[in-house]
Design a protein around this motif. Structure first.
Motif, short mmCIF file in Angstrom:
data_model
loop_
_atom_site.label_atom_id
_atom_site.label_comp_id
_atom_site.label_asym_id
_atom_site.label_seq_id
_atom_site.Cartn_x
_atom_site.Cartn_y
_atom_site.Cartn_z
N ILE A 1 0.81 -1.23 0.00
CA ILE A 1 0.00 0.00 0.00
C ILE A 1 0.84 1.27 0.00
N ARG A 2 2.13 1.16 0.25
CA ARG A 2 3.00 2.34 0.16
C ARG A 2 3.16 2.81 -1.27
N LYS A 3 3.01 1.90 -2.20
CA LYS A 3 3.13 2.30 -3.61
C LYS A 3 1.97 3.23 -3.94
N THR B 1 -5.16 3.67 -2.60
CA THR B 1 -6.63 3.66 -2.46
C THR B 1 -7.19 2.25 -2.53
N ALA B 2 -6.34 1.26 -2.37
CA ALA B 2 -6.79 -0.14 -2.40
C ALA B 2 -7.67 -0.44 -1.19
N THR B 3 -8.70 -1.24 -1.42
CA THR B 3 -9.56 -1.67 -0.31
C THR B 3 -8.91 -2.88 0.37
N VAL B 4 -9.46 -3.27 1.48
CA VAL B 4 -8.94 -4.43 2.20
C VAL B 4 -9.02 -5.68 1.31
N GLU B 5 -10.10 -5.80 0.57
CA GLU B 5 -10.26 -6.95 -0.32
C GLU B 5 -9.19 -6.95 -1.41
N ASP B 6 -8.89 -5.78 -1.97
CA ASP B 6 -7.84 -5.67 -2.99
C ASP B 6 -6.48 -6.08 -2.42
N ILE B 7 -6.21 -5.63 -1.21
CA ILE B 7 -4.93 -5.94 -0.57
C ILE B 7 -4.82 -7.44 -0.32
N THR B 8 -5.91 -8.04 0.13
CA THR B 8 -5.93 -9.48 0.38
C THR B 8 -5.63 -10.26 -0.90
N LYS B 9 -6.27 -9.86 -1.99
CA LYS B 9 -6.04 -10.55 -3.26
C LYS B 9 -4.60 -10.39 -3.74
N ALA B 10 -4.04 -9.20 -3.58
CA ALA B 10 -2.70 -8.93 -4.10
C ALA B 10 -1.59 -9.52 -3.23
N THR B 11 -1.79 -9.55 -1.92
CA THR B 11 -0.70 -9.98 -1.02
C THR B 11 -0.89 -11.38 -0.45
N GLY B 12 -2.12 -11.85 -0.42
CA GLY B 12 -2.39 -13.16 0.18
C GLY B 12 -2.53 -13.10 1.69
N VAL B 13 -2.47 -11.93 2.27
CA VAL B 13 -2.62 -11.77 3.72
C VAL B 13 -4.11 -11.79 4.04
N ASP B 14 -4.47 -12.50 5.10
CA ASP B 14 -5.85 -12.66 5.51
C ASP B 14 -6.52 -11.31 5.80
N ALA C 1 -6.19 7.59 7.59
CA ALA C 1 -5.93 8.95 7.09
C ALA C 1 -4.96 8.89 5.91
N GLN C 2 -4.00 7.99 5.98
CA GLN C 2 -3.04 7.84 4.89
C GLN C 2 -3.56 6.94 3.78
N PHE C 3 -4.39 5.98 4.16
CA PHE C 3 -4.93 5.00 3.21
C PHE C 3 -6.45 5.00 3.37
N PRO C 4 -7.15 5.90 2.68
CA PRO C 4 -8.57 6.15 2.93
C PRO C 4 -9.52 4.97 2.69
#
Length: 142
Positions: free
Chosen positions: A40-42, A47-60, A76-79
């Motif tokens: 998410i630092r990139k 603006t990735a959602t939690v679901e997007d992050i889960t799909k991209a990283t594999g983290v639960d 605040a940093q990641f809305p």
């Protein structure tokens, strides 16, 4: 001092204090946190959602929500980051309850307080109006 507990993830025995999981699971959580944070630092992923992050990283998803809840990841940093209200499950970015649940809780507390005050007032009124003592003279004069 901590108490012995089973790790909720791997069921290993550990000393629960400030940590809620065993040392091995805590290390894994930290690795997962770093994976999520690097993602998410990139700029394109901010603006990735939690679901997007889960799909991209594999983290639960629950672990990501835990990071947000613990304030390790700041909305605040990641809305688009949010976690669930503890009562109704609505997405929130701060506190433990959504605005609606807070309002309901506050109204319930006010109603309870008013009821308690009314009962106390009624008790005082009953006590003050009903206390009459009579003395009986058991030594009658003849």
């Amino acid at each position: 001092m901590g108490e012995l507990a089973n790790c909720p993830n791997c069921h290993a025995i550990f000393l629960r204090g400030t940590a809620t999981v065993c040392l091995n699971c805590r290390k894994q959580e930290e690795e997962d946190f770093q994976t999520v944070y690097r993602f998410i630092r990139k700029k394109k992923n901010r603006t990735a959602t939690v679901e997007d992050i889960t799909k991209a990283t594999g983290v639960d998803e629950e672990l990501i929500r835990k990071f947000v809840k613990e304030r390790r990841l700041h909305p605040a940093q990641f809305p688009a980051l949010a976690y669930s209200c503890e009562k109704c499950g609505a997405s929130i970015q701060e506190d433990r309850l959504c605005v609606s649940c807070k309002k309901t809780l506050e109204e319930g507390l006010k109603a309870h307080e008013q009821t308690s005050q009314a009962l106390e007032q009624k008790k005082r009124e009953n006590l003050s109006s009903g206390l009459t003592y009579y003395s009986v003279n058991s030594h009658k004069k003849s």
